[in-house]
Design a protein around this motif. Structure first.
Motif, PDB file in Angstrom:
ATOM      1  N   GLN A   1      -1.763   4.423   5.032  1.00  0.00           N
ATOM      2  CA  GLN A   1      -0.888   5.385   4.352  1.00  0.00           C
ATOM      3  C   GLN A   1      -1.342   6.817   4.624  1.00  0.00           C
ATOM      4  O   GLN A   1      -0.513   7.709   4.794  1.00  0.00           O
ATOM      5  N   GLN A   2      -2.642   7.032   4.658  1.00  0.00           N
ATOM      6  CA  GLN A   2      -3.180   8.374   4.880  1.00  0.00           C
ATOM      7  C   GLN A   2      -3.158   8.780   6.346  1.00  0.00           C
ATOM      8  O   GLN A   2      -3.133   9.969   6.654  1.00  0.00           O
ATOM      9  N   ASN A   3      -3.175   7.804   7.244  1.00  0.00           N
ATOM     10  CA  ASN A   3      -3.258   8.069   8.686  1.00  0.00           C
ATOM     11  C   ASN A   3      -2.269   7.198   9.455  1.00  0.00           C
ATOM     12  O   ASN A   3      -2.662   6.405  10.314  1.00  0.00           O
ATOM     13  N   PRO A   4      -0.974   7.322   9.154  1.00  0.00           N
ATOM     14  CA  PRO A   4      -0.004   6.397   9.755  1.00  0.00           C
ATOM     15  C   PRO A   4       0.085   6.501  11.276  1.00  0.00           C
ATOM     16  O   PRO A   4       0.269   5.476  11.956  1.00  0.00           O
TER      17      PRO A   4
ATOM     18  N   GLY B   1       2.113  -2.897   9.887  1.00  0.00           N
ATOM     19  CA  GLY B   1       3.142  -2.654  10.898  1.00  0.00           C
ATOM     20  C   GLY B   1       4.536  -2.678  10.295  1.00  0.00           C
ATOM     21  O   GLY B   1       5.389  -1.838  10.634  1.00  0.00           O
ATOM     22  N   MET B   2       4.779  -3.608   9.398  1.00  0.00           N
ATOM     23  CA  MET B   2       6.077  -3.666   8.721  1.00  0.00           C
ATOM     24  C   MET B   2       6.315  -2.386   7.924  1.00  0.00           C
ATOM     25  O   MET B   2       7.418  -1.828   7.950  1.00  0.00           O
ATOM     26  N   ALA B   3       5.304  -1.914   7.238  1.00  0.00           N
ATOM     27  CA  ALA B   3       5.441  -0.682   6.448  1.00  0.00           C
ATOM     28  C   ALA B   3       5.665   0.524   7.349  1.00  0.00           C
ATOM     29  O   ALA B   3       6.505   1.381   7.048  1.00  0.00           O
ATOM     30  N   LEU B   4       4.943   0.601   8.452  1.00  0.00           N
ATOM     31  CA  LEU B   4       5.113   1.731   9.370  1.00  0.00           C
ATOM     32  C   LEU B   4       6.525   1.766   9.953  1.00  0.00           C
ATOM     33  O   LEU B   4       7.020   2.827  10.324  1.00  0.00           O
ATOM     34  N   ASN B   5       7.163   0.606  10.025  1.00  0.00           N
ATOM     35  CA  ASN B   5       8.530   0.529  10.541  1.00  0.00           C
ATOM     36  C   ASN B   5       9.580   0.530   9.434  1.00  0.00           C
ATOM     37  O   ASN B   5      10.757   0.311   9.696  1.00  0.00           O
ATOM     38  N   GLY B   6       9.141   0.758   8.205  1.00  0.00           N
ATOM     39  CA  GLY B   6      10.074   0.901   7.088  1.00  0.00           C
ATOM     40  C   GLY B   6      10.534  -0.385   6.439  1.00  0.00           C
ATOM     41  O   GLY B   6      11.493  -0.386   5.675  1.00  0.00           O
TER      42      GLY B   6
END
Length: 188
Positions: free
Chosen positions: A91-94, A161-166
Motif C-alpha cells: 500500500q505504501q509502495n505500490p 497483485g489483485m489489489a494493485l489491479n483494482g
C-alpha cells in the motif's frame, strides 16, 4: 531532487509500468531530462540502475517481513502478521511492489532475474525459516518448509497483485482471511 534520486524514481515507474526489458536507457534519460553519460556516471549501466532501484526498497521490505515472521509458537498469528506487513508495504509502495511482482517471473537467464534473485532468495529464506521453526510445534510440517514458503508468498503476492489491479482492497481483515485460507491445507 538530485539526478541520482530522480533517475531511480523514473526507472522504478518505467520498469513497473512496462517491464525492465521493454525500457531502454534512452527512454529513461529522456524522461529525466539528462544525458546517457549522467546515468552511466551514477549507475554504470541499466542493470546498475535496476540494482539501485531494488536497493532502495528491498531492504525495508525484507526487514519488515523478517520482523513480522518472528515466530512465537502461534503460527496463525505469525502468518497474519507477515501477510499484513506485505500488504502495508504494498500500500505504501505500490509501484515498487508491482515491479517486484513482475520480477518474480523474469526468465532465469535474464539480466533482471540475476539482479533480483538475491533479494528474492533472502525473502524466501525468511519465510522458510518461519516454517522450519513452526515444524517443531507441528511435526507433520517437517520437510515441507520450502513448499510452504513458496505457497504462502504466492498467496500473499496474488492478493497484492489483485489489489494493485483494482480487484481487492488490502486491509487487516483480508490479511487475516487469506492467512487462514492458506492454513487449511498445511496442517494435514
Amino acid at each position: 531532487m538530485d539526478n541520482r534520486a530522480n533517475l531511480i524514481t523514473i526507472a522504478l515507474r518505467l520498469f513497473a509500468r512496462h517491464g525492465y526489458d521493454a525500457v531502454g536507457v534512452q527512454q529513461i534519460v529522456d524522461e529525466a531530462g539528462i544525458t546517457k553519460p549522467t546515468l552511466y556516471h551514477f549507475f554504470g549501466s541499466k542493470q546498475g540502475l535496476l540494482k539501485a532501484v531494488l536497493e532502495a526498497y528491498f531492504p525495508r521490505l525484507n526487514q519488515e517481513i523478517g520482523l513480522a515472521a518472528a515466530y512465537q509458537h502461534d503460527l496463525p498469528a505469525t502468518l497474519t502478521r507477515v501477510m499484513t506487513a506485505c500488504f502495508h508495504f504494498a500500500q505504501q509502495n505500490p509501484t515498487f511492489y508491482r515491479l517486484q511482482l513482475g520480477l518474480w517471473f523474469a526468465p532465469p537467464e535474464s539480466e533482471a532475474h540475476q539482479v533480483v534473485l538475491p533479494w528474492q532468495q533472502a525473502q524466501h529464506e525468511i519465510i522458510e525459516n518461519l516454517f522450519k521453526q513452526a515444524a517443531h510445534d507441528h511435526g507433520n510440517m517437517k520437510g515441507r518448509h520450502g513448499a510452504y514458503a513458496a505457497t504462502f508468498m504466492g498467496v500473499t503476492h496474488t492478493y497484492i497483485g489483485m489489489a494493485l489491479n483494482g480487484y481487492a482492497e488490502l486491509n487487516d481483515e483480508l490479511a487475516w482471511r487469506a492467512a487462514r485460507q492458506f492454513q487449511h491445507g498445511i496442517y494435514s
